[in-house]
Enzyme design. Structure first.
Site, PDB file in Angstrom:
ATOM      1  N   LYS A 122     -26.599  41.567  51.322  1.00  0.00           N
ATOM      2  CA  LYS A 122     -25.228  41.064  51.257  1.00  0.00           C
ATOM      3  C   LYS A 122     -24.395  41.847  52.270  1.00  0.00           C
ATOM      4  O   LYS A 122     -24.559  43.072  52.407  1.00  0.00           O
ATOM      5  CB  LYS A 122     -24.684  41.272  49.836  1.00  0.00           C
ATOM      6  N   SER A 198     -19.145  37.451  43.680  1.00  0.00           N
ATOM      7  CA  SER A 198     -19.066  37.388  45.125  1.00  0.00           C
ATOM      8  C   SER A 198     -20.419  37.361  45.823  1.00  0.00           C
ATOM      9  O   SER A 198     -20.494  37.161  47.031  1.00  0.00           O
ATOM     10  CB  SER A 198     -18.250  38.578  45.652  1.00  0.00           C
ATOM     11  N   SER A 222     -19.892  40.157  39.952  1.00  0.00           N
ATOM     12  CA  SER A 222     -20.343  39.556  41.202  1.00  0.00           C
ATOM     13  C   SER A 222     -21.856  39.477  41.376  1.00  0.00           C
ATOM     14  O   SER A 222     -22.322  38.823  42.296  1.00  0.00           O
ATOM     15  CB  SER A 222     -19.744  40.315  42.396  1.00  0.00           C
TER      16      SER A 222
END
Length: 525
Positions: A122, A198, A222
């Site tokens: 990520k 997220s 997230s």
């Protein structure tokens, strides 16, 4: 290599009848047959990689069934074929990944349970030296990391082959993945639906079978929110379990934890074995668990006492599909011999929301200050998305005293929850208050009240943020699907430091109600 552009959104059909990837013996038998058929074309890795989980892929490398390079090339082919439909990977690192795969240990000299497995980072916190680092923000265009994060070093040491970076909302603010910089990530189960956020890019990539697991992080849900939306396992470890250095001691005042999303419980456990433990100068950390996390999966030494709730902590109603999901999970736990009762901690949800949101607003303001130091100048309003800009402005107007009072009040809630867990080993909740929602559900207009926007987001994810405040480990498990084929997660929460208890229960539930055979319409398998 350059980042991909979002492209067509047509749906790739799934291939029915795929056996669970966690059944390694069956997969190995099938792979050997395919190897004989495919040797002339050199496509052994392509044949197996999307079907077998990460631990299974590493075992195939160790046994000489495939090479790390074959697995990497197969993953690259899947990314190139499917990523334009879901927009999960926003930066390709194929050359770097293939070079690492060629250096990977041979079958004669294995060094860990994840060697040779394709992986994605990520684009937040887990920095990779020499690679772009943008955190989903137009303001950070052109920024390049100067050194590896400690977590990245541990991923490399574990033998994971990093092939790229995944999408996220700007600076990880919000429960959907739709940044202006890269565009929305599409849910492989239905491309009109959000992946959550997220870590939405990571979750979409794993759900579609681009890679078996991917890095994710969690400051308010997230990891768990996109795991629920995309039908994955998503564990938020205890505060301090995984490192945040060398750049940070804590992130968002201790709310943020690092880990992965995966398709199997054992992959989540094996990744935690590879990464947990303090780095130099860590402000807090946990000692080792009583066994490895991988050994803990599916192993429960005694009946657990488990609480469950169908309502939010404040007693509010949620979507019926989410209630069905948690009732089903509670019944499964009871059938496994655990003691299950309906109960929840007596928390004032308005107090929790208000103090968490104040703390988050200050954290967003601090984050914007931090990236200002990276860029060497102040951002313009047109370079920052409205939600981040508005939250940062609100955070700048919260006094130091107001912030510390919010922290104190959240710590009081943490003690309240800890007392609750004196009677309960685990608490079950729905992961979310709603099934996956359409893309665009959380658009923030300029000038909006950020706390009111947060109210809408809270109704979508009313269960996950408490554990970021308390620091407890919590895992989302894909135990339910709606009639129209959308996944709905169930969250299990344990005491601080007791990930091994969660992984034991999670492994039992995975065996009792397996999900590995389920594949989304947009899938490599």
């Amino acid at each position: 290599m350059s980042s991909p552009e979002a492209a067509a959104l047509d749906v790739c059909p799934s291939i029915p009848g795929t056996p669970p990837p966690t059944v390694v013996r069956r997969c190995r038998y099938r792979v050997r047959g395919r190897r004989r058929r495919d040797e002339a074309g050199g496509r052994r890795g392509m044949s197996v990689a999307a079907e077998v989980d990460a631990v299974g892929q590493a075992e195939l490398v160790r046994e000489g069934e495939v090479t790390s390079e074959e697995l990497a090339r197969a993953a690259i082919s899947r990314i190139e074929a499917l990523n334009p439909r879901i927009n999960a990977v926003i930066h390709y690192m194929f050359d770097e990944g293939l070079a690492a795969a060629r250096r990977a240990p041979s079958a004669a000299a294995p060094t860990g349970p994840l060697h040779g497995v394709p992986f994605l980072l990520k684009d937040l916190l887990a920095e990779y030296a020499g690679q772009p680092y943008r955190a989903g923000s137009r303001f950070l265009e052109g920024n390049v990391s100067s050194e590896d994060a400690e977590l990245t070093r541990r991923y490399k040491a574990a033998g994971l082959i990093i092939l790229g970076k995944t999408n996220l909302p700007e600076m990880a603010v919000g429960p959907s993945t739709e940044p202006v910089l890269f565009g929305a990530t599409r849910n492989p189960w239905n491309p009109d639906m959000s992946t959550g956020g997220s870590s939405g890019g990571a979750a979409a990539a794993v759900a579609a079978g681009l890679v078996p697991l991917a890095h994710a992080n969690d400051g308010g849900g997230s990891i768990r929110i996109p795991a629920s939306c995309c039908g994955l396992v998503g564990l938020k470890p205890s505060r301090g379990r995984n490192p945040l250095g060398p750049r940070y001691g804590e992130v968002w005042g201790g709310l943020v934890a690092e880990h992965v999303v995966s398709r199997s419980v054992r992959d989540t456990a094996a990744a935690l074995d590879a990464t947990h433990g303090p780095d130099t100068g860590a402000p807090y950390w946990f000692g080792n668990p009583p066994t490895t996390f991988l050994e803990a999966t599916g192993r429960v030494d005694r009946p657990l006492t488990i609480a469950f709730t169908e309502h939010t902590y404040g007693g509010n109603a949620i979507h019926e599909e989410c209630r069905v999901a948690v009732r089903h999970a509670a019944a499964l736990c009871e059938s496994l011999g655990h003691k299950v009762v309906e109960a929840r901690p007596a928390i004032d949800e308005d107090v929790l929301f208000g103090n968490f949101t104040r703390m988050l607003a200050v954290a967003v303001a601090a984050g914007l200050r931090d990236v200002t130091r990276l860029r060497g100048r102040e951002p313009r309003e047109d370079e920052i998305e409205p939600l981040v800009w508005l939250m940062a402005r609100r955070g700048e107007n919260i006094s130091g005293g107001e912030y510390l009072t919010a922290v104190q009040d959240l710590q009081a809630v943490s003690r309240q929850v800890a007392r609750f867990h004196e009677d309960f080993d685990v608490m079950l909740t729905p992961t979310l208050g709603l099934p996956p929602v359409p893309i665009g559900s959380f658009v923030t207009e300029p000038g909006a009240d950020p706390f009111e926007v947060r109210r809408r987001m809270w109704s979508f994810a009313p269960f996950t943020q408490l554990q970021n405040a308390t620091g407890q480990p919590a895992v989302s498990l894909p135990l339910h699907w709606t009639a129209d084929g959308l996944p709905v997660g169930v969250q299990a929460v344990a005491r601080l430091g007791e990930e091994h208890i969660l992984l034991g229960l999670a492994g039992q539930l995975e065996a009792e109600a397996p999900w590995a055979h389920r594949r989304p319409p947009i899938s490599a398998v």
